[in-house]
Enzyme design. Structure first.
Site, PDB file in Angstrom:
ATOM      1  N   ASN A 172     -23.708  46.962 -23.132  1.00 58.66           N
ATOM      2  CA  ASN A 172     -24.171  46.634 -24.338  1.00 58.66           C
ATOM      3  C   ASN A 172     -23.367  45.508 -25.053  1.00 58.66           C
ATOM      4  O   ASN A 172     -22.335  45.354 -24.767  1.00 58.66           O
ATOM      5  CB  ASN A 172     -23.971  47.769 -25.324  1.00 58.66           C
ATOM      6  CG  ASN A 172     -24.131  47.457 -26.903  1.00 58.66           C
ATOM      7  OD1 ASN A 172     -25.329  47.408 -27.200  1.00 58.66           O
ATOM      8  ND2 ASN A 172     -23.135  47.522 -27.675  1.00 58.66           N
ATOM      9  N   GLU A 173     -24.162  44.660 -25.607  1.00 55.32           N
ATOM     10  CA  GLU A 173     -23.563  43.391 -26.131  1.00 55.32           C
ATOM     11  C   GLU A 173     -22.325  42.750 -25.695  1.00 55.32           C
ATOM     12  O   GLU A 173     -21.259  42.777 -26.135  1.00 55.32           O
ATOM     13  CB  GLU A 173     -23.308  43.839 -27.633  1.00 55.32           C
ATOM     14  CG  GLU A 173     -24.581  43.960 -28.230  1.00 55.32           C
ATOM     15  CD  GLU A 173     -24.087  43.819 -30.119  1.00 55.32           C
ATOM     16  OE1 GLU A 173     -23.169  44.092 -30.512  1.00 55.32           O
ATOM     17  OE2 GLU A 173     -25.276  43.988 -30.820  1.00 55.32           O
ATOM     18  N   GLU A 292     -32.079  46.461 -30.655  1.00 54.28           N
ATOM     19  CA  GLU A 292     -31.475  46.634 -31.953  1.00 54.28           C
ATOM     20  C   GLU A 292     -31.881  45.596 -33.049  1.00 54.28           C
ATOM     21  O   GLU A 292     -31.763  44.485 -32.864  1.00 54.28           O
ATOM     22  CB  GLU A 292     -29.654  46.303 -31.795  1.00 54.28           C
ATOM     23  CG  GLU A 292     -29.227  47.437 -30.991  1.00 54.28           C
ATOM     24  CD  GLU A 292     -27.715  47.524 -31.109  1.00 54.28           C
ATOM     25  OE1 GLU A 292     -27.183  47.126 -32.209  1.00 54.28           O
ATOM     26  OE2 GLU A 292     -26.979  47.835 -30.255  1.00 54.28           O
TER      27      GLU A 292
HETATM   28  O1  AHR Z   1     -25.831  49.628 -34.350  1.00 57.78           O
HETATM   29  C1  AHR Z   1     -24.554  49.158 -34.655  1.00 57.78           C
HETATM   30  C2  AHR Z   1     -23.896  48.553 -33.702  1.00 57.78           C
HETATM   31  O2  AHR Z   1     -24.508  47.111 -33.840  1.00 57.78           O
HETATM   32  C3  AHR Z   1     -24.027  48.759 -32.227  1.00 57.78           C
HETATM   33  O3  AHR Z   1     -23.096  49.619 -31.754  1.00 57.78           O
HETATM   34  C4  AHR Z   1     -23.803  47.361 -31.517  1.00 57.78           C
HETATM   35  O4  AHR Z   1     -24.295  47.179 -30.389  1.00 57.78           O
HETATM   36  C5  AHR Z   1     -24.168  46.365 -32.576  1.00 57.78           C
HETATM   37  O5  AHR Z   1     -23.236  45.551 -32.992  1.00 57.78           O
END
Ligand code: AHR
Length: 498
Positions: A172-173, A292
């Site tokens: 993730n990210e 997201e």
């Molecule tokens: O959705 C909230 C946060 O936003 C998530 O954990 C992250 O992936 C993003 O920065």
């Protein structure tokens, strides 16, 4: 009255809509899991501890896929902590959000919950503190039938049949320094390649999502995508995009234009994917997973007051107002207008944490953004038609000329079409027309409208229907032409059929 025209042709299609663009997201963050979907001590829960009032609202959205368990959380998570006898599960200091994670809800509970919610899981693996080894183990636990250490452990934990999780995010990210185990593009690209390789050796039919940029505003944006794909183009099916918008300047007209940013973000990522495709002389096309997206900013001051290391703290509990619902509507239209390449998208998130559904100990209610999300998910299945819009424009400070009407037409099946439209004009109604002669015998079945005199109106537990959709009589088909009035600042769903 201002006027606008929608032009469509049955044969000019953007693409088949993958229902997974109406996905959502549940992270071990704040009250999303604990007291959100899972609250064993509540009279509102079933024997598994699943909140039934929440499940009812989740089912109403028809959400087809849910990403889990994070988010930033996943980059420090040991999934094994969350399986097996609950009394043996460890409490951990959770570093991504500074909370205490009890692990009373984990992978197996999530799979059981998905079944009750009529949805599919989209799992993320930890490529922050962990790597290929952990990634192959979790796939073996979920998807291998039996006779190996991890599959037998799943069976011992009460799940004889494999979970058969099809969709997996490779971390993730990973481009952000806030991420545990943040990496450079080439470090991440290599890690994603190696993880993907062994995950597929365990379970060949899985689909994989590589991390793109956390937003188009990242310094590394574009170069990150190109470099990551250079390493793992052949291993993955999708590249992710994330974005959140805010109205910190309290400039509603400008705020409503922010879907233009989402639109150009998608186009840019498509170009980058296709650049790597050309460079590699590949026949394969990478699709996008916008896993997201939402409005997020209301809660940031309150979040600073949250006590560190508490369990299920009230974090990211944005109270969404009416104008947020309009932007969410425009973002959904944007995703549909890119249905040829965006195959997965997740409204972040689903319950309590920047979410369409909120809970208290006594009930659950729909936030304003619930409605456009639910409408699109329920009525937006089928084929997205290339919808040309001729409409008055607004001169945005940031995005230049932006159409005051956002719209897309979806052909649901041979007998039904749906028009989704947002009127961003804060002062005037706009009359739209659309030639429907190719859809012989179609008439308006229903025109649903979400509007409010107060752009800042919200829903609460005490006033759950303060912002709610109504039915309008402002549309008709005559001589094969649809004419509809889009009220000033409104979200519209016009359902037509034979
Ligand atoms: O959705 C909230 C946060 O936003 C998530 O954990 C992250 O992936 C993003 O920065």
């Amino acid at each position: 009255m201002k006027k606008a025209q929608l032009i469509i042709d049955k044969n000019f299609i953007v693409g088949e809509i993958d229902k997974r663009i109406y996905g959502s997201f549940l992270e071990h963050l704040g009250r999303a899991i604990y007291t959100g979907i899972y609250q064993p001590e509540s009279p509102l829960s079933d024997k598994n501890g699943f909140r039934q009032d929440v499940l009812k609202l989740v089912r109403e959205t028809a959400v087809p896929v849910i990403r889990y368990p994070g988010g930033n959380f996943v980059s420090g998570y040991n999934w094994e902590d969350g399986v097996g006898p609950k009394e043996l599960r460890p409490c951990r200091a959770e570093l991504a959000w500074g909370s205490t994670e009890t692990n009373q809800f984990g992978l197996d509970e999530f799979i059981d919950w998905c079944k009750e919610a009529n949805t599919e899981p989209m799992m993320a693996v930890n490529l922050g503190t962990r790597g290929a080894d952990d990634a192959r183990n979790i796939v073996e636990y979920c998807n291998h039938k039996s006779g190996t250490y991890w599959s037998d452990l799943r069976i011992k934990n009460g799940h004889k049949e494999p979970h058969n999780v099809k969709l997996w995010c490779l971390g993730n990210e990973m481009d952000g320094d806030w991420q545990i185990g943040h990496k450079t593009a080439s470090e991440y690209g290599r890690a994603a390649h190696e993880a993907a390789k062994v995950m597929r050796w365990v379970s060949p039919d899985i689909e994989l999502v590589a991390c793109g940029s956390s937003s188009s505003g990242m310094d590394t944006f574009a170069q990150w995508e190109a470099e990551v794909l250079d390493h793992c183009y052949n291993d993955v099916n999708y590249l992710s995009l994330h974005t959140y918008y805010d109205n910190r300047d309290n400039d509603t007209q400008e705020f409503l234009c922010k879907s233009a940013d989402m639109d150009s973000f998608i186009s840019s990522v498509v170009s980058i994917c296709d650049y790597v495709k050309a460079k590699k002389r590949s026949k394969k096309k990478i699709m996008l997973s916008f896993d997201e997206w939402n409005v997020w900013y209301h809660s940031s001051e309150k979040d600073k007051l949250c006590e560190r290391w508490s369990q299920a703290p009230k974090l990211l509990e944005d109270e969404y107002n009416f104008e947020d619902a309009l932007l969410v509507g425009s973002m959904l239209i944007t995703l549909l207008r890119h249905a040829d390449r965006v195959k997965i998208a997740c409204l972040a998130q689903l319950v309590n944490v920047i979410a369409p559904i909120m809970t208290s100990d006594t009930g659950a209610w729909r936030q304003t953004i619930f409605f456009p999300y639910m409408h699109a998910s329920v009525f937006g299945r089928g084929t997205a038609l290339n919808t040309i819009i001729k409409a008055p424009v607004f001169e945005s400070k940031k995005f230049g000329e932006v159409s005051l009407v956002d719209a897309v037409v979806v052909e649901n099946d041979d007998e039904n079409i749906t028009v989704f439209a947002v009127n961003k004009d804060l002062d005037e109604d706009i009359e739209i027309t659309c030639d429907l002669r190719q859809f012989e015998g179609f008439s308006v079945k229903e025109h649903i409208v979400l509007t409010n005199d107060d752009m800042k109106a919200i829903n609460t537990e005490a006033a759950p229907n303060n912002v709610a959709p109504i039915h309008s009589a402002a549309s008709k088909v005559e001589g094969g032409v649809l004419t509809a009035t889009l009220g000033k600042h409104s979200w519209n769903v016009i359902r037509l059929g034979k």
